[in-house]
Design a protein around this motif. Structure first.
Motif, PDB file in Angstrom:
ATOM      1  N   GLU A 112       7.532  -2.026  -2.557  1.00 24.23           N
ATOM      2  CA  GLU A 112       8.537  -1.024  -2.899  1.00 24.23           C
ATOM      3  C   GLU A 112       8.212  -0.416  -4.266  1.00 24.23           C
ATOM      4  OE1 GLU A 112      12.404  -2.697  -3.378  1.00 24.23           O
ATOM      5  OE2 GLU A 112      11.803  -4.071  -4.983  1.00 24.23           O
ATOM      6  N   ARG A 113       8.842   0.728  -4.541  1.00 24.22           N
ATOM      7  CA  ARG A 113       8.733   1.329  -5.862  1.00 24.22           C
ATOM      8  C   ARG A 113      10.009   1.046  -6.634  1.00 24.22           C
ATOM      9  NH1 ARG A 113       5.568   6.935  -6.461  1.00 24.22           N
ATOM     10  NH2 ARG A 113       5.481   6.028  -8.562  1.00 24.22           N
ATOM     11  N   GLU A 114       9.846   0.681  -7.887  1.00 27.64           N
ATOM     12  CA  GLU A 114      11.013   0.393  -8.706  1.00 27.64           C
ATOM     13  C   GLU A 114      11.839   1.661  -8.900  1.00 27.64           C
ATOM     14  OE1 GLU A 114       9.575  -1.321 -12.313  1.00 27.64           O
ATOM     15  OE2 GLU A 114       9.441  -3.344 -11.452  1.00 27.64           O
ATOM     16  N   GLY A 115      13.164   1.478  -8.946  1.00 22.44           N
ATOM     17  CA  GLY A 115      14.084   2.595  -9.166  1.00 22.44           C
ATOM     18  C   GLY A 115      14.843   2.410 -10.466  1.00 22.44           C
ATOM     19  N   TRP A 116      15.908   3.183 -10.622  1.00 18.43           N
ATOM     20  CA  TRP A 116      16.641   3.201 -11.893  1.00 18.43           C
ATOM     21  C   TRP A 116      17.248   1.847 -12.241  1.00 18.43           C
ATOM     22  CZ3 TRP A 116      21.816   2.012 -12.276  1.00 18.43           C
ATOM     23  CH2 TRP A 116      22.539   1.971 -11.085  1.00 18.43           C
ATOM     24  N   MET A 117      17.500   0.995 -11.219  1.00 13.92           N
ATOM     25  CA  MET A 117      18.086  -0.308 -11.503  1.00 13.92           C
ATOM     26  C   MET A 117      17.145  -1.186 -12.332  1.00 13.92           C
ATOM     27  SD  MET A 117      21.189  -0.750 -10.357  1.00 13.92           S
ATOM     28  CE  MET A 117      21.402  -2.498 -10.018  1.00 13.92           C
ATOM     29  N   TYR A 143       1.218  -2.959  -8.449  1.00 12.86           N
ATOM     30  CA  TYR A 143       0.068  -2.197  -7.959  1.00 12.86           C
ATOM     31  C   TYR A 143      -0.034  -0.885  -8.722  1.00 12.86           C
ATOM     32  CZ  TYR A 143      -3.478  -0.374  -4.853  1.00 12.86           C
ATOM     33  OH  TYR A 143      -4.659   0.125  -4.353  1.00 12.86           O
ATOM     34  N   GLN A 144      -1.215  -0.606  -9.254  1.00 10.01           N
ATOM     35  CA  GLN A 144      -1.472   0.628  -9.977  1.00 10.01           C
ATOM     36  C   GLN A 144      -2.104   1.641  -9.018  1.00 10.01           C
ATOM     37  OE1 GLN A 144      -0.347   0.645 -13.110  1.00 10.01           O
ATOM     38  NE2 GLN A 144       0.199  -1.514 -12.800  1.00 10.01           N
ATOM     39  N   GLY A 145      -1.483   2.794  -8.896  1.00 11.81           N
ATOM     40  CA  GLY A 145      -1.986   3.812  -7.983  1.00 11.81           C
ATOM     41  C   GLY A 145      -0.954   4.192  -6.944  1.00 11.81           C
ATOM     42  N   LEU A 146      -1.357   5.085  -6.026  1.00 15.15           N
ATOM     43  CA  LEU A 146      -0.479   5.584  -4.964  1.00 15.15           C
ATOM     44  C   LEU A 146       0.794   6.212  -5.545  1.00 15.15           C
ATOM     45  CD1 LEU A 146      -0.728   2.573  -2.447  1.00 15.15           C
ATOM     46  CD2 LEU A 146      -2.023   4.709  -2.409  1.00 15.15           C
ATOM     47  N   ASP A 147       0.674   6.795  -6.752  1.00 17.72           N
ATOM     48  CA  ASP A 147       1.847   7.325  -7.444  1.00 17.72           C
ATOM     49  C   ASP A 147       2.449   8.548  -6.761  1.00 17.72           C
ATOM     50  OD1 ASP A 147       1.635   5.355  -9.343  1.00 17.72           O
ATOM     51  OD2 ASP A 147       0.450   6.577 -10.734  1.00 17.72           O
ATOM     52  N   ASP A 148       1.671   9.207  -5.908  1.00 17.37           N
ATOM     53  CA  ASP A 148       2.200  10.390  -5.229  1.00 17.37           C
ATOM     54  C   ASP A 148       2.753  10.060  -3.838  1.00 17.37           C
ATOM     55  OD1 ASP A 148      -0.293   9.717  -4.348  1.00 17.37           O
ATOM     56  OD2 ASP A 148      -1.011  11.775  -4.070  1.00 17.37           O
ATOM     57  N   TRP A 149       2.952   8.769  -3.593  1.00 15.37           N
ATOM     58  CA  TRP A 149       3.503   8.332  -2.304  1.00 15.37           C
ATOM     59  C   TRP A 149       4.873   7.691  -2.507  1.00 15.37           C
ATOM     60  CZ3 TRP A 149       1.306   8.989   2.515  1.00 15.37           C
ATOM     61  CH2 TRP A 149      -0.023   9.437   2.531  1.00 15.37           C
ATOM     62  N   TYR A 150       5.732   7.899  -1.510  1.00 14.44           N
ATOM     63  CA  TYR A 150       7.052   7.247  -1.515  1.00 14.44           C
ATOM     64  C   TYR A 150       7.446   6.993  -0.064  1.00 14.44           C
ATOM     65  CZ  TYR A 150      11.534   5.863  -3.509  1.00 14.44           C
ATOM     66  OH  TYR A 150      12.633   5.125  -3.892  1.00 14.44           O
ATOM     67  N   TYR A 151       8.680   6.678   0.202  1.00 14.63           N
ATOM     68  CA  TYR A 151       9.171   6.370   1.547  1.00 14.63           C
ATOM     69  C   TYR A 151      10.631   6.803   1.593  1.00 14.63           C
ATOM     70  CZ  TYR A 151      10.317   2.396  -1.452  1.00 14.63           C
ATOM     71  OH  TYR A 151      10.715   1.611  -2.513  1.00 14.63           O
ATOM     72  N   GLU A 152      11.225   6.801   2.760  1.00 15.80           N
ATOM     73  CA  GLU A 152      12.617   7.212   2.870  1.00 15.80           C
ATOM     74  C   GLU A 152      13.413   6.185   3.654  1.00 15.80           C
ATOM     75  OE1 GLU A 152      12.907  10.892   4.939  1.00 15.80           O
ATOM     76  OE2 GLU A 152      11.829  10.197   6.721  1.00 15.80           O
ATOM     77  N   GLY A 153      14.717   6.188   3.416  1.00 20.29           N
ATOM     78  CA  GLY A 153      15.606   5.268   4.097  1.00 20.29           C
ATOM     79  C   GLY A 153      15.525   3.865   3.531  1.00 20.29           C
ATOM     80  N   ARG A 154      16.372   2.994   4.048  1.00 19.85           N
ATOM     81  CA  ARG A 154      16.381   1.587   3.644  1.00 19.85           C
ATOM     82  C   ARG A 154      16.076   0.753   4.887  1.00 19.85           C
ATOM     83  NH1 ARG A 154      20.558   3.731   0.356  1.00 19.85           N
ATOM     84  NH2 ARG A 154      22.161   3.287   1.905  1.00 19.85           N
ATOM     85  N   ARG A 155      14.814   0.594   5.132  1.00 24.20           N
ATOM     86  CA  ARG A 155      14.356  -0.124   6.320  1.00 24.20           C
ATOM     87  C   ARG A 155      14.881  -1.564   6.296  1.00 24.20           C
ATOM     88  NH1 ARG A 155       8.261  -0.909   5.914  1.00 24.20           N
ATOM     89  NH2 ARG A 155       9.039  -2.740   4.810  1.00 24.20           N
ATOM     90  N   PRO A 156      15.442  -2.052   7.402  1.00 20.03           N
ATOM     91  CA  PRO A 156      16.071  -3.379   7.398  1.00 20.03           C
ATOM     92  C   PRO A 156      15.124  -4.533   7.729  1.00 20.03           C
ATOM     93  CG  PRO A 156      16.524  -2.320   9.473  1.00 20.03           C
ATOM     94  CD  PRO A 156      15.716  -1.332   8.656  1.00 20.03           C
ATOM     95  N   THR A 157      13.837  -4.345   7.533  1.00 13.69           N
ATOM     96  CA  THR A 157      12.879  -5.424   7.715  1.00 13.69           C
ATOM     97  C   THR A 157      11.673  -5.162   6.812  1.00 13.69           C
ATOM     98  OG1 THR A 157      11.629  -6.724   9.346  1.00 13.69           O
ATOM     99  CG2 THR A 157      11.602  -4.328   9.622  1.00 13.69           C
ATOM    100  N   GLY A 158      10.864  -6.187   6.619  1.00  9.72           N
ATOM    101  CA  GLY A 158       9.655  -6.048   5.821  1.00  9.72           C
ATOM    102  C   GLY A 158       8.435  -6.369   6.654  1.00  9.72           C
ATOM    103  N   ILE A 159       7.382  -6.835   5.985  1.00  9.45           N
ATOM    104  CA  ILE A 159       6.173  -7.216   6.705  1.00  9.45           C
ATOM    105  C   ILE A 159       6.234  -8.712   7.043  1.00  9.45           C
ATOM    106  CG2 ILE A 159       4.801  -5.400   5.669  1.00  9.45           C
ATOM    107  CD1 ILE A 159       4.097  -8.911   4.512  1.00  9.45           C
ATOM    108  N   TYR A 160       5.377  -9.112   7.974  1.00  9.32           N
ATOM    109  CA  TYR A 160       5.305 -10.520   8.370  1.00  9.32           C
ATOM    110  C   TYR A 160       3.844 -10.917   8.487  1.00  9.32           C
ATOM    111  CZ  TYR A 160       6.375 -14.894  10.793  1.00  9.32           C
ATOM    112  OH  TYR A 160       6.497 -16.229  11.131  1.00  9.32           O
TER     113      TYR A 160
END
Length: 566
Positions: free
Chosen positions: A390-395, A346-363
């Motif tokens: 999710e946003r890609e990280g250093w991995m 997805y292109q866009g929403l570059d100024d948005w992020y999230y915190e923590g490691r949520r243990p579930t996704g969408i359904y």
């Protein structure tokens, strides 16, 4: 634990529960709280809540292999290593120590310890609806369920109020709402996807996963800490497990005796009384054979394990196995077929992020074959999606791109592009030749025959998989994603770890193994409430249904016991 094995009186209980996983833990809690002296038998080692979660606070650099599996793991545990990692390996069996025979490919994932797979389960918790309970009757595949949603609905509520299920009510007939704790929050891309799917597709709903992770303190347990290390065991009790919830409740009554290292080889049958009298146990460490006795028995050894116990419990009255008067025990093995869907950027929403490691996704609940013309397709039943943005990280970049110095390190600290993954979980029809049998020649280290497993999906599931992939890609494309790629990773039976169906419920003793109260048709004081009781698989994660059926069956069993019917 002190047991005088020479005294039959001291080896006699009101109830015996075989297995301590999700359904066995619930049986222990319910029976003990109703006043029954209950023996809980677990074939594996003891695991005490908090004390035995050895890796729960380890960081990646504290592991010898940074938390990853090695080539040795893959070679020695070709089945289990697909599910475990260095942080939770100790909660899975070793393949070589616990062999079985794959007549047709089937990955049997197991955790032999107190708590069983309740320590490592995915925690997705969904109710079935009458779309599921009526499916066999409607299309003629399998036998009719002996219950309907109204029969189990209050028991869903009962177990949700104890276990703690977080989720968002959506008012869908095909996925009934539960008694929820506050939902976890979607991130900005998932919210975007929800709104676009709602706009572009009638009848499709994107919701947060309904999960047995606490979003607030609940019955003495601490809220989820968003570490997403659940499969190592949670010292906070932030997710539901036998060890954190049901077994402590059972122990608090003073009525539970827990015996680990106890391999149940068979259920004993008293032909004169027409009842089961107890169980035969092989001590896993000493190989000593011990008999225990009880008025009622709950068999909760998991789908293949429970079928094994029944098939191995032969006698003059039941030469093919306990309650197996119709050659149905072991048949109609089911799993959910998955590992198919789509992903995109997805292109866009570059100024948005999230915190923590949520243990579930969408359904995304089932939207196919709901009974109307618009949702009908050229296959039976349906599927649901799980996914996440999710946003890609250093991995994703730091391991593949060259660089050094301050500018490179700064780059690694910046989040990468947004991506979305969407995978489908589909219903498998009950086929009689998908089954568990006992091998006649090969035996394990305790002298017990090896289980033989044969399983395959058929044309109906294959047709469904094509739609699963296409529909996932379609939703991502219509929601503005780029580089959308479908995938189908050649699912093998058992990989979903949702095996079920080898001792199905039904209305007629000639075509089923259990009645509508999870009671063995032929042996009234034996109850089975793990996955083996399932008459069809639906497409929802099944563990919440096992919990509800267990609580319901325990209530019935104790009532019958008090009436003198057992």
């Amino acid at each position: 634990m002190n047991l005088n094995i020479k005294s039959a009186q001291l080896r006699t209980y009101d109830a015996i529960v075989i297995g301590s996983g999700i359904s066995g833990g619930w049986a222990a809690k319910e029976l003990c709280e109703k006043g029954l002296k209950t023996l809980v038998l677990e074939r594996g080692r003891n695991v005490e809540h908090i004390k035995d979660y050895a890796t729960t606070f380890k960081t990646p650099w504290e592991f010898q292999h940074a938390g990853f599996n090695t080539e040795k793991d893959l070679a020695e545990d070709p089945i289990q290593s697909a599910e475990y990692n260095e942080g939770n390996k100790h909660f899975f069996v070793r393949d070589k120590a616990h062999p079985y025979i794959q007549e047709k490919p089937f990955h049997w994932i197991r955790g032999y310890q107190v708590g069983g797979r309740s320590l490592t389960w995915g925690r997705q918790s969904y109710r079935l609806s009458d779309l599921d309970f009526e499916a066999n009757q409607q299309d003629g595949h399998g036998v009719d369920w002996p219950i309907r949603y109204k029969d189990i609905a209050p028991w869903y509520t009962y177990v949700e109020q104890f276990a703690g299920i977080s989720g968002q009510p959506e008012g869908l007939a095909q996925l009934p709402d539960g008694d929820f704790l506050p939902p976890m929050e979607m991130n900005i891309l998932e919210k975007h996807f929800r709104e676009r799917v709602k706009q572009r597709f009638d009848g499709r709903c994107v919701t947060i996963g309904r999960v047995a992770n606490l979003t607030r303190g609940w019955r003495g347990r601490t809220p989820c800490q968003y570490r997403n290390l659940c499969s190592r065991g949670c010292p906070y009790g932030g997710y539901f497990s036998s060890n954190a919830a049901t077994l402590p409740a059972a122990a608090a009554t003073g009525n539970m005796t827990l015996r680990p290292f106890s391999i149940v080889s068979e259920i004993l049958y008293d032909k004169e009384k027409g009842r089961a009298s107890g169980v035969r146990v092989i001590d896993a460490e000493t190989k000593e054979v011990i008999d225990f006795y009880a008025k009622i028995i709950f068999l909760n050894a998991s789908t293949i394990g429970s079928a094994f116990v029944l098939l191995h419990s032969t006698s003059d009255a039941f030469p093919q196995g306990l309650g197996n008067t119709n050659d149905l025990v072991g048949r109609h093995l089911m799993d959910h077929h998955f590992k198919v869907g789509a992903m995109g950027d997805y292109q866009g929403l570059d100024d948005w992020y999230y915190e923590g490691r949520r243990p579930t996704g969408i359904y995304i609940p089932r939207f196919r074959n709901l009974g109307d013309a618009a949702s009908k397709r050229d296959y039976l039943r349906g599927f649901g999606y799980q996914g996440y943005g999710e946003r890609e990280g250093w991995m994703y970049t730091g391991l593949t791109e060259d660089g050094f110095g301050k500018s490179f390190k700064d780059k690694l600290l910046r989040p990468g592009k947004w991506t979305f993954w969407l995978g489908a979980w589909g219903e498998t029809l009950p086929y009689a030749d998908n089954r568990v049998t006992l091998d006649t020649t090969q035996r394990d280290q305790w002298g017990l025959p090896l289980a033989r497993v044969a399983f395959s999906i058929r044309d109906n599931e294959k047709a469904m998989r094509r739609d699963m992939q296409h529909s996932a890609a379609e939703m991502l494309e219509e929601s503005g994603f780029s580089n959308v790629t479908g995938f189908d990773y050649n699912y093998v039976g058992g990989e979903c770890v949702h095996e079920m169906g080898t001792a199905r419920m039904g209305r007629d003793p000639k075509t089923s193994v259990l009645n509508g109260n999870n009671q063995l048709h032929a042996v009234k004081n034996v109850f089975i409430t793990d996955g083996s009781c399932m008459t069809s698989s639906a497409c929802q994660n099944p563990s919440l249904t096992y919990m509800a059926l267990t609580a319901r069956a325990c209530d019935f069993a104790v009532g019958e016991l008090k009436k003198g019917n057992l």
